[in-house]
Enzyme design. Structure first.
Site, PDB file in Angstrom:
ATOM      1  N   ASN A   7       0.859  -1.188   0.000  1.00  0.00           N
ATOM      2  CA  ASN A   7       0.000   0.000   0.000  1.00  0.00           C
ATOM      3  C   ASN A   7       0.893   1.235   0.000  1.00  0.00           C
ATOM      4  O   ASN A   7       1.429   1.619   1.039  1.00  0.00           O
ATOM      5  CB  ASN A   7      -0.911  -0.032   1.237  1.00  0.00           C
ATOM      6  CG  ASN A   7      -1.791   1.202   1.336  1.00  0.00           C
ATOM      7  OD1 ASN A   7      -1.920   1.962   0.372  1.00  0.00           O
ATOM      8  ND2 ASN A   7      -2.392   1.412   2.501  1.00  0.00           N
ATOM      9  N   TRP A   8       1.025   1.831  -1.154  1.00  0.00           N
ATOM     10  CA  TRP A   8       1.946   2.972  -1.290  1.00  0.00           C
ATOM     11  C   TRP A   8       1.366   4.290  -0.807  1.00  0.00           C
ATOM     12  O   TRP A   8       2.070   5.296  -0.783  1.00  0.00           O
ATOM     13  CB  TRP A   8       2.381   3.120  -2.761  1.00  0.00           C
ATOM     14  CG  TRP A   8       3.304   2.054  -3.221  1.00  0.00           C
ATOM     15  CD1 TRP A   8       3.833   1.045  -2.485  1.00  0.00           C
ATOM     16  CD2 TRP A   8       3.848   1.904  -4.545  1.00  0.00           C
ATOM     17  NE1 TRP A   8       4.666   0.267  -3.253  1.00  0.00           N
ATOM     18  CE2 TRP A   8       4.685   0.777  -4.519  1.00  0.00           C
ATOM     19  CE3 TRP A   8       3.691   2.616  -5.738  1.00  0.00           C
ATOM     20  CZ2 TRP A   8       5.374   0.336  -5.648  1.00  0.00           C
ATOM     21  CZ3 TRP A   8       4.375   2.179  -6.860  1.00  0.00           C
ATOM     22  CH2 TRP A   8       5.211   1.046  -6.811  1.00  0.00           C
ATOM     23  N   LYS A   9       0.084   4.312  -0.525  1.00  0.00           N
ATOM     24  CA  LYS A   9      -0.566   5.553  -0.053  1.00  0.00           C
ATOM     25  C   LYS A   9      -0.256   6.714  -1.010  1.00  0.00           C
ATOM     26  O   LYS A   9      -0.243   6.505  -2.213  1.00  0.00           O
ATOM     27  CB  LYS A   9      -0.150   5.842   1.393  1.00  0.00           C
ATOM     28  CG  LYS A   9      -0.344   4.598   2.280  1.00  0.00           C
ATOM     29  CD  LYS A   9      -0.152   4.848   3.732  1.00  0.00           C
ATOM     30  CE  LYS A   9      -0.333   3.548   4.497  1.00  0.00           C
ATOM     31  NZ  LYS A   9      -0.274   3.700   5.927  1.00  0.00           N
ATOM     32  N   HIS A  90      -9.854   1.416   4.577  1.00  0.00           N
ATOM     33  CA  HIS A  90      -8.603   1.684   5.297  1.00  0.00           C
ATOM     34  C   HIS A  90      -8.850   2.751   6.362  1.00  0.00           C
ATOM     35  O   HIS A  90      -9.610   3.699   6.142  1.00  0.00           O
ATOM     36  CB  HIS A  90      -7.533   2.144   4.301  1.00  0.00           C
ATOM     37  CG  HIS A  90      -6.163   2.143   4.913  1.00  0.00           C
ATOM     38  ND1 HIS A  90      -5.740   3.126   5.765  1.00  0.00           N
ATOM     39  CD2 HIS A  90      -5.140   1.258   4.820  1.00  0.00           C
ATOM     40  CE1 HIS A  90      -4.506   2.854   6.166  1.00  0.00           C
ATOM     41  NE2 HIS A  90      -4.119   1.724   5.606  1.00  0.00           N
ATOM     42  N   GLU A  92      -7.159   5.164   7.319  1.00  0.00           N
ATOM     43  CA  GLU A  92      -6.837   6.544   6.913  1.00  0.00           C
ATOM     44  C   GLU A  92      -7.982   7.163   6.113  1.00  0.00           C
ATOM     45  O   GLU A  92      -8.196   8.372   6.157  1.00  0.00           O
ATOM     46  CB  GLU A  92      -5.522   6.553   6.119  1.00  0.00           C
ATOM     47  CG  GLU A  92      -4.334   6.296   7.042  1.00  0.00           C
ATOM     48  CD  GLU A  92      -3.092   5.780   6.359  1.00  0.00           C
ATOM     49  OE1 GLU A  92      -3.059   5.722   5.110  1.00  0.00           O
ATOM     50  OE2 GLU A  92      -2.153   5.402   7.076  1.00  0.00           O
ATOM     51  N   GLU A 159      -5.991  -4.332  10.870  1.00  0.00           N
ATOM     52  CA  GLU A 159      -5.009  -3.269  11.046  1.00  0.00           C
ATOM     53  C   GLU A 159      -5.403  -2.400  12.231  1.00  0.00           C
ATOM     54  O   GLU A 159      -6.146  -1.418  12.072  1.00  0.00           O
ATOM     55  CB  GLU A 159      -4.969  -2.371   9.802  1.00  0.00           C
ATOM     56  CG  GLU A 159      -4.521  -3.055   8.549  1.00  0.00           C
ATOM     57  CD  GLU A 159      -3.883  -2.046   7.594  1.00  0.00           C
ATOM     58  OE1 GLU A 159      -2.735  -2.266   7.218  1.00  0.00           O
ATOM     59  OE2 GLU A 159      -4.521  -1.035   7.272  1.00  0.00           O
ATOM     60  N   GLY A 165       1.447   3.002  10.770  1.00  0.00           N
ATOM     61  CA  GLY A 165       2.319   4.180  10.644  1.00  0.00           C
ATOM     62  C   GLY A 165       2.980   4.601  11.944  1.00  0.00           C
ATOM     63  O   GLY A 165       3.379   5.750  12.098  1.00  0.00           O
ATOM     64  N   SER A 205       2.827  -1.293  10.709  1.00  0.00           N
ATOM     65  CA  SER A 205       4.254  -1.274  11.053  1.00  0.00           C
ATOM     66  C   SER A 205       4.967  -2.603  10.794  1.00  0.00           C
ATOM     67  O   SER A 205       5.813  -3.029  11.594  1.00  0.00           O
ATOM     68  CB  SER A 205       4.445  -0.825  12.506  1.00  0.00           C
ATOM     69  OG  SER A 205       3.901   0.474  12.677  1.00  0.00           O
ATOM     70  N   GLY A 226       2.670  -0.898   4.452  1.00  0.00           N
ATOM     71  CA  GLY A 226       2.721   0.495   4.015  1.00  0.00           C
ATOM     72  C   GLY A 226       4.154   0.919   3.730  1.00  0.00           C
ATOM     73  O   GLY A 226       4.713   0.623   2.682  1.00  0.00           O
TER      74      GLY A 226
HETATM   75  P1  PGA Z   1       2.481   0.905   7.728  1.00  0.00           P
HETATM   76  O1  PGA Z   1       1.053   1.055   7.034  1.00  0.00           O
HETATM   77  O2  PGA Z   1       3.034  -0.427   7.289  1.00  0.00           O
HETATM   78  O3  PGA Z   1       3.290   2.048   7.209  1.00  0.00           O
HETATM   79  O4  PGA Z   1       2.248   0.959   9.204  1.00  0.00           O
HETATM   80  C1  PGA Z   1       0.197  -0.051   6.961  1.00  0.00           C
HETATM   81  C2  PGA Z   1      -1.091   0.290   6.267  1.00  0.00           C
HETATM   82  O5  PGA Z   1      -1.576   1.411   6.408  1.00  0.00           O
HETATM   83  O6  PGA Z   1      -1.661  -0.510   5.551  1.00  0.00           O
END
Ligand code: PGA
Length: 254
Positions: A7-9, A90, A92, A159, A165, A205, A226
């Site tokens: 997931n590159w966001k 997600h 976010e 998650e 993050g 993470s 991520g």
């Molecule tokens: P992260 O993000 O690995 O940077 O914690 C995970 C995600 O949001 O899917």
């Protein structure tokens, strides 16, 4: 087969960089691991161009099919562009105002268009003892109206919000409990076949150092990654670890 989702966001800025990272991920991809790369929409076509073994994914989908919806991208557009997986719900996006009704509509649109859904669920606060029923509610509401024949195309990613993050991953032991619980929820909703074939992912993470324990002790079928998915060396290591943890068939006795 284990599933790894990158997931590159909102990264990277340039098409060139997206293609560079995607090419490294493709080179590290293994026949025994399914890898899905989820770039931004504007990078999707260029990224698809360098993927062969790895799959193309997307980070979002519209609730609408077509028409006057400025800025939206529909499930059928994604399907036509060669997308196989789409991340829905997600944390976010939920934080930006996506309600459980919107998540439910997105799940439905994506599945109906023939996409596979990576449904993200996770609690804000582990100390809140209601978190287990909160997770159940997130799954049940997102799948409202999803018939059994489409439920096989749903992957659930657990998650915990505090682990995303943050450099504070969950423990494999509590992931194992959650993996069992999520299968039980799917068993109650759809029966044994769907529950057995469900793929449960962990996200939050994940780095090369902690990845193995989620497979060996956490009962997961894959990882949603991520930050580490933007680092080709880290991600190559995670692909290798997923490959070493290969195929384990799950049987549910009832
Ligand atoms: P992260 O993000 O690995 O940077 O914690 C995970 C995600 O949001 O899917």
């Amino acid at each position: 087969m284990k599933l790894l989702v990158a997931n590159w966001k909102l990264n990277p800025v340039s098409v060139k960089e997206a293609v560079r990272i995607a090419s490294s991920i493709e080179a590290a991809s293994d026949k025994g691991v399914e890898v899905a790369v989820c770039p931004s929409f504007v990078h999707a076509a260029a990224v698809k161009g360098v993927l062969k073994k790895a799959r193309l994914g997307a980070q979002n989908v519209s609730v609408a099919d077509k028409g006057a919806y400025t800025g939206e991208v529909s499930a059928r557009m994604l399907k036509d562009a060669g997308v196989l997986y789409v991340i829905v719900g997600h944390s976010e996006r939920r934080k930006m105002g996506e309600t459980s009704d919107v998540v439910q509509m997105k799940v439905k649109k994506a599945l109906t268009a023939g996409l596979r859904v990576i449904l993200c669920v996770g609690e804000e606060n582990r100390e809140d003892h209601g978190y287990v029923s909160f997770i159940k509610e997130e799954v049940v509401s997102a799948l409202r109206g999803t018939p059994q024949r489409l439920a096989n195309n749903v992957v659930i990613a657990y998650e915990p919000i505090w682990a995303v993050g943050s450099d504070m991953p969950d423990t494999p032991a509590s992931m194992l409990e959650m993996a069992i619980y999520l299968r039980k929820i799917m068993f109650d909703l759809y029966g044994k076949k769907v529950a057995e074939s469900l793929r449960v992912l962990y996200g939050g993470s994940v780095i090369a150092k902690n990845a193995a324990a989620f497979f060996t002790e956490g009962g997961v079928d894959g990882l949603l990654v991520g930050r580490s998915s933007l680092d080709p060396k880290q991600f190559a290591k995670i692909i290798k670890i997923a490959g070493q943890n290969g195929n384990k068939e799950l049987k549910i006795n009832n």
